[in-house]
Design an enzyme around this catalytic site. Structure first.
Site, PDB file in Angstrom:
ATOM      1  N   GLU A 125       0.785  -1.699   0.073  1.00 45.83           N
ATOM      2  CA  GLU A 125      -0.137   0.490   0.367  1.00 45.83           C
ATOM      3  C   GLU A 125       0.859   1.235  -0.158  1.00 45.83           C
ATOM      4  OE1 GLU A 125      -3.576   0.190   2.378  1.00 45.83           O
ATOM      5  OE2 GLU A 125      -2.377   2.452   3.443  1.00 45.83           O
ATOM      6  N   HIS A 159     -13.983  -2.596  14.480  1.00 48.55           N
ATOM      7  CA  HIS A 159     -13.368  -1.129  13.934  1.00 48.55           C
ATOM      8  C   HIS A 159     -14.433   0.132  15.906  1.00 48.55           C
ATOM      9  CE1 HIS A 159     -15.334   3.041  12.141  1.00 48.55           C
ATOM     10  NE2 HIS A 159     -13.961   2.253  11.672  1.00 48.55           N
TER      11      HIS A 159
END
Ligand code: FAD
Length: 280
Positions: A21, A148
């Protein structure tokens, strides 16, 4: 190559698939990024993923960067977020990247920022559904081994992950983590929820304490005690400690037969190269 094909066990060699990434540089100067990516290309990544700036702030630059990667004959996976934008703009962008010959996309909601006002889509599962309807792109989604930050429980977060999978996702890319047990526990719970997609662990080698503290507190990621102790005891050796930790973390993941390793490179190739040289 599409995500489903990349991680298909039938096409697999014994090695996990490596991906990287990167992000569009804030100052717009891409020469350093391109140099780093040319170095990382030696490790035959299955794709390079490119992050998406909050609210599309880097949209134009992202397309230029993606074109450059395609010219280097690299497979790419642009990230895309749906906060603070409209259906029309989303459609325009995803059709544009599909027309460039791109096959994959990482579909995200994005972080909620104070000035985020326009919401045609509230959650990533709605974006996945829309991309599926409008394109033939193969879709990756985010997963969170420690849950999350907005989710009251890990179980609830996995129920919401299932919505993204049911909407048409092909692979799950995780948030960074340092405790592999959390990843293994997550994988087990995800499988129990009836999700059989590839789960690709996100690896971020530590290179800087401030950056580490910011990322781990924003996303509520635990740093194991012995790692924390080492970082505190030897502040001048942060990168060395980070590199050794990442090597051992990856070795353990490889032994447990992960299908891929996705490296958050922070646009730097040296530490990543050291890790991969000792793994591959
Ligand atoms: P969602 O899947 O929508 O989840 C967000 C929250 O809502 C979760 O708590 C979830 O449990 C809950 N939820 C989901 N669906 C529902 C529903 N239907 N009803 C009720 N609750 C629901 N951000 C960027 O801005 N740019 C990037 O390039 C980027 N790349 C990333 C790459 C990876 C690998 C990861 C792990 C994250 C990345 N992020 C990026 C961060 C991401 O945008 C944030 O973590 C964001 O807060 C959540 O995005 P999501 O797609 O996971 O959202």
């Amino acid at each position: 190559m599409e995500l489903g094909e990349i991680y298909d066990r039938k096409n697999n060699t014994t090695k996990p698939k490596i991906s990287f990434e990167v992000f569009p540089p804030k100052d717009g100067d891409v020469s350093g990024l391109f140099e780093q990516v040319r170095i990382l290309k030696r490790y035959n990544p299955v794709f390079i993923s490119l992050t998406y700036g909050a609210g599309g702030s880097t949209r134009g630059l992202s397309l230029d960067i993606l074109r450059y990667f395609l010219d280097l004959e690299l497979n790419v996976m642009p990230h895309f977020t749906c906060v603070n934008t409209t259906k029309e703009l989303i459609e325009h962008y995803i059709v544009q990247i599909e027309n460039m010959g791109i096959e994959n996309i990482l579909a995200l909601r994005g972080d909620l920022v104070d000035d985020a006002k326009v919401f045609d889509f509230k959650y990533a599962n709605e974006l996945v559904e829309f991309i599926k309807e409008k394109t033939t792109l193969s879709i990756g989604v985010a997963g969170y081994p420690e849950g999350h930050i907005e989710s009251p429980t890990l179980q609830k977060d996995i129920e919401n992950l299932k919505r993204k999978v049911d909407a048409g996702a092909s692979a799950i890319f995780t948030q960074l983590f340092f405790d592999n047990e959390k990843f293994y526990n997550y994988t087990e719970l995800v499988r129990k929820a009836g999700i059989n997609l590839p789960i690709i662990p996100g690896i971020m080698p530590i290179r800087n304490i401030k950056q580490l503290e910011k990322m781990t507190s924003l996303a509520r990621i635990e740093i194991p005690k012995n790692l924390k102790n080492d970082l505190e005891k030897f502040p001048d050796d942060i990168k060395k400690i980070g590199t050794e930790f990442a090597i051992n973390q990856c070795k353990d993941l490889i032994e447990s037969d992960v299908c891929g390793l996705h490296f958050f490179t922070l646009n730097k190739s040296k530490q990543i190269s050291q890790i991969l040289d000792s793994l591959l």
